[in-house]
Design an enzyme around this catalytic site. Structure first.
Site, mmCIF file in Angstrom:
data_model
loop_
_atom_site.group_PDB
_atom_site.id
_atom_site.type_symbol
_atom_site.label_atom_id
_atom_site.label_comp_id
_atom_site.label_asym_id
_atom_site.label_seq_id
_atom_site.Cartn_x
_atom_site.Cartn_y
_atom_site.Cartn_z
ATOM 1 N N ARG A 164 0.827 -1.224 0.000
ATOM 2 C CA ARG A 164 0.000 0.000 0.000
ATOM 3 C C ARG A 164 0.860 1.273 0.000
ATOM 4 O O ARG A 164 0.527 2.274 0.628
ATOM 5 C CB ARG A 164 -0.958 0.034 1.197
ATOM 6 C CG ARG A 164 -1.997 -1.055 1.232
ATOM 7 C CD ARG A 164 -2.937 -0.987 0.038
ATOM 8 N NE ARG A 164 -4.079 -1.882 0.208
ATOM 9 C CZ ARG A 164 -4.076 -3.179 -0.073
ATOM 10 N NH1 ARG A 164 -2.982 -3.743 -0.582
ATOM 11 N NH2 ARG A 164 -5.161 -3.911 0.098
ATOM 12 N N SER A 205 -10.399 -0.156 3.047
ATOM 13 C CA SER A 205 -9.717 -0.298 4.335
ATOM 14 C C SER A 205 -9.220 1.063 4.799
ATOM 15 O O SER A 205 -8.551 1.768 4.039
ATOM 16 C CB SER A 205 -8.501 -1.212 4.202
ATOM 17 O OG SER A 205 -8.893 -2.487 3.767
ATOM 18 N N GLU A 264 -4.572 4.111 5.829
ATOM 19 C CA GLU A 264 -4.227 3.757 4.448
ATOM 20 C C GLU A 264 -4.515 4.915 3.488
ATOM 21 O O GLU A 264 -3.696 5.214 2.627
ATOM 22 C CB GLU A 264 -4.997 2.498 4.045
ATOM 23 C CG GLU A 264 -4.589 1.966 2.700
ATOM 24 C CD GLU A 264 -5.498 0.868 2.206
ATOM 25 O OE1 GLU A 264 -6.491 1.184 1.527
ATOM 26 O OE2 GLU A 264 -5.217 -0.308 2.477
HETATM 27 N N1 EPU Z 1 -11.575 -9.842 10.449
HETATM 28 C C1 EPU Z 1 -12.348 -9.875 11.578
HETATM 29 N N2 EPU Z 1 -13.227 -8.853 11.802
HETATM 30 C C2 EPU Z 1 -13.371 -7.818 10.947
HETATM 31 C C3 EPU Z 1 -12.575 -7.770 9.784
HETATM 32 C C4 EPU Z 1 -11.672 -8.791 9.544
HETATM 33 O O1 EPU Z 1 -12.243 -10.792 12.380
HETATM 34 O O2 EPU Z 1 -14.188 -6.948 11.220
HETATM 35 C C5 EPU Z 1 -10.640 -10.939 10.165
HETATM 36 C C6 EPU Z 1 -11.156 -11.783 8.992
HETATM 37 O O3 EPU Z 1 -12.015 -12.806 9.432
HETATM 38 C C7 EPU Z 1 -9.878 -12.361 8.446
HETATM 39 C C8 EPU Z 1 -8.872 -11.245 8.686
HETATM 40 O O4 EPU Z 1 -9.411 -10.410 9.707
HETATM 41 O O5 EPU Z 1 -9.465 -13.479 9.165
HETATM 42 C C9 EPU Z 1 -8.566 -10.437 7.450
HETATM 43 O O6 EPU Z 1 -9.772 -9.878 6.919
HETATM 44 P P1 EPU Z 1 -10.051 -9.809 5.343
HETATM 45 O O7 EPU Z 1 -9.720 -11.107 4.710
HETATM 46 O O8 EPU Z 1 -11.415 -9.255 5.156
HETATM 47 O O9 EPU Z 1 -8.973 -8.806 4.780
HETATM 48 P P2 EPU Z 1 -8.293 -7.521 5.412
HETATM 49 O O10 EPU Z 1 -6.938 -7.886 5.896
HETATM 50 O O11 EPU Z 1 -9.207 -6.896 6.391
HETATM 51 C C10 EPU Z 1 -7.151 -6.794 3.203
HETATM 52 C C11 EPU Z 1 -7.006 -5.523 2.417
HETATM 53 C C12 EPU Z 1 -8.256 -5.278 1.594
HETATM 54 C C13 EPU Z 1 -8.460 -6.441 0.649
HETATM 55 C C14 EPU Z 1 -8.581 -7.718 1.488
HETATM 56 C C15 EPU Z 1 -8.650 -8.948 0.626
HETATM 57 C C16 EPU Z 1 -5.524 -4.079 3.660
HETATM 58 C C17 EPU Z 1 -5.421 -2.890 4.543
HETATM 59 N N3 EPU Z 1 -6.766 -4.418 3.300
HETATM 60 O O12 EPU Z 1 -8.200 -6.587 4.133
HETATM 61 O O13 EPU Z 1 -8.027 -4.121 0.803
HETATM 62 O O14 EPU Z 1 -9.627 -6.290 -0.138
HETATM 63 O O15 EPU Z 1 -7.398 -7.875 2.340
HETATM 64 O O16 EPU Z 1 -7.407 -9.164 0.021
HETATM 65 O O17 EPU Z 1 -4.508 -4.645 3.291
HETATM 66 C C18 EPU Z 1 -8.280 -1.765 0.701
HETATM 67 O O18 EPU Z 1 -7.052 -1.710 0.704
HETATM 68 O O19 EPU Z 1 -8.999 -0.746 0.672
HETATM 69 C C19 EPU Z 1 -8.919 -3.070 0.819
HETATM 70 C C20 EPU Z 1 -10.241 -3.230 0.933
#
Ligand code: EPU
Length: 342
Positions: free
Chosen positions: A168, A242, A338
């Site tokens: 990012r 995010s 971000e």
């Molecule tokens: N989780 C929770 N509670 C929540 C949110 C997440 O327990 O409220 C847990 C999920 O169950 C999972 C883990 O946290 O085990 C990660 O969550 P998720 O797979 O939804 O992905 P993320 O790490 O929250 C990142 C990117 C997203 C991207 C997704 C999918 C960043 C900051 N964000 O989110 O990117 O779509 O992975 O690859 O790296 C963005 O950058 O705007 C964005 C949406």
């Protein structure tokens, strides 16, 4: 303001940022042609005032009216520009919508960008934060770009290495911030395509659809379904995806958190550190679905802050700071935003 450019004053930016913040630009110019940037550069008084460059406005939080000149980059065009034995080269102008561009490449029969389907924003904004999702990042398919350098008035040709891409992050958030205006981006898409199903949730979505040998369009469809389920549509509820980066912490900190929270979500990094899921931490701290005034935390994904209607950028920043302080107090982890905060 004396100039042959069609500069507007006191212009509402509401429709130009996906949070839907009603901040105003003192001066505003829609850029559809590089000739406008040359004219801007030649006008020394215009060149001197503070600038903000907006693409799709999907990664910015406007916390106040902008006292300078906002440039909205709206150049259009997509083309296949060449190929070699391994790759096809495609070029898109900065103002193209990212998702429309991804769909266009797939319709041409070129795979590669499918995991990055439905990310809001423009092609020109995509390199700034090296957009990523479901196991892929822009850097994996990026070839080079052309930008206008507001400091020299010349075009810059930047290779992948020049852009200093990281998680990012890129040179456009640092030394070239508000200086390089990205005009066109070139991608190299692999001819020997392999599906990227490393992200467990994506593999599970395809399995649930009974797909065992996914093509690129199947993957795009699965990504679109997951995103639609979990992430709010900015056309309906203002948001910038995010709001925080997933923090990378030492093994010591991760291990002590794991002892405290056995369900902690963490991913080992090549350097021995661990990336933590910021959404999990925020959720654990009790913020999911909470709000302060019109600034809220999305009910399906705690990493996404939402404008529940009429929130100002300052309201959202206040909520973000509260979350950051709480996660730091409870877990000893400092979350970094971000989006670009203006
Ligand atoms: N989780 C929770 N509670 C929540 C949110 C997440 O327990 O409220 C847990 C999920 O169950 C999972 C883990 O946290 O085990 C990660 O969550 P998720 O797979 O939804 O992905 P993320 O790490 O929250 C990142 C990117 C997203 C991207 C997704 C999918 C960043 C900051 N964000 O989110 O990117 O779509 O992975 O690859 O790296 C963005 O950058 O705007 C964005 C949406």
């Amino acid at each position: 303001m004396a100039s042959q450019l069609d500069i507007q004053s006191h212009y509402s930016l509401r429709a130009l940022n996906t949070f839907g913040i009603d901040a105003k630009a003192a001066h505003y110019l829609e850029v559809t042609d590089v000739a406008q940037l040359h004219a801007l550069y030649r006008d020394t008084s215009l060149r001197a005032i503070p600038r903000l460059i907006l693409g799709g406005g999907s990664n910015v939080l406007l916390t106040h009216d902008f006292p300078g000149l906002v440039l909205h980059i709206a150049t259009l065009g997509m083309a296949v520009t060449g190929e070699d034995e391994q790759q096809v080269f495609v070029t898109a102008q900065a103002g193209e919508n990212w998702h429309a561009f991804v769909q266009w490449t797939l319709a041409q029969g070129f795979a590669g960008l499918e995991n990055l389907s439905l990310i809001p924003g423009s092609v020109g904004a995509a390199p700034i934060q090296n957009i990523g999702a479901y196991g892929s990042e822009l850097v994996d398919f990026f070839h080079s770009l052309t930008a206008f350098d507001m400091t020299s008035g010349e075009l810059l040709y930047l290779s992948k290495a020049d852009c200093a891409f990281a998680y990012r992050d890129s040179v456009f958030k640092h030394t070239l911030r508000d200086r390089a205006i990205i005009l066109e981006v070139r991608f190299a898409l692999p001819k020997a395509w392999q599906p990227n199903l490393r992200y467990a949730e994506l593999a599970a979505e395809l399995a649930s659809r009974g797909i065992t040998k996914a093509n690129a369009q199947d993957i795009a469809d699965a990504v679109i379904a997951i995103r639609t389920r979990k992430l709010p549509d900015p056309a309906k509820v203002g948001n910038a995806g995010s709001f925080f980066k997933n923090p990378v912490v030492s093994a010591e900190l991760r291990n002590s958190l794991l002892a405290q929270y056995p369900a902690l979500v963490s991913y080992p990094q090549a350097d021995g550190r661990y990336k933590l899921a910021a959404g999990w931490l925020i959720d654990q701290c009790g913020w999911k679905g909470k709000s302060i005034g019109a600034a809220g935390v999305h009910e399906n994904q705690a990493l996404v802050l939402v404008n529940l209607g009429g929130a100002s950028g300052a309201d959202l920043l206040h909520l973000a700071n509260k979350i950051r302080d709480d996660v730091n107090a409870k877990c000893g982890v400092i979350l970094e935003p971000e989006p670009v905060i203006v």
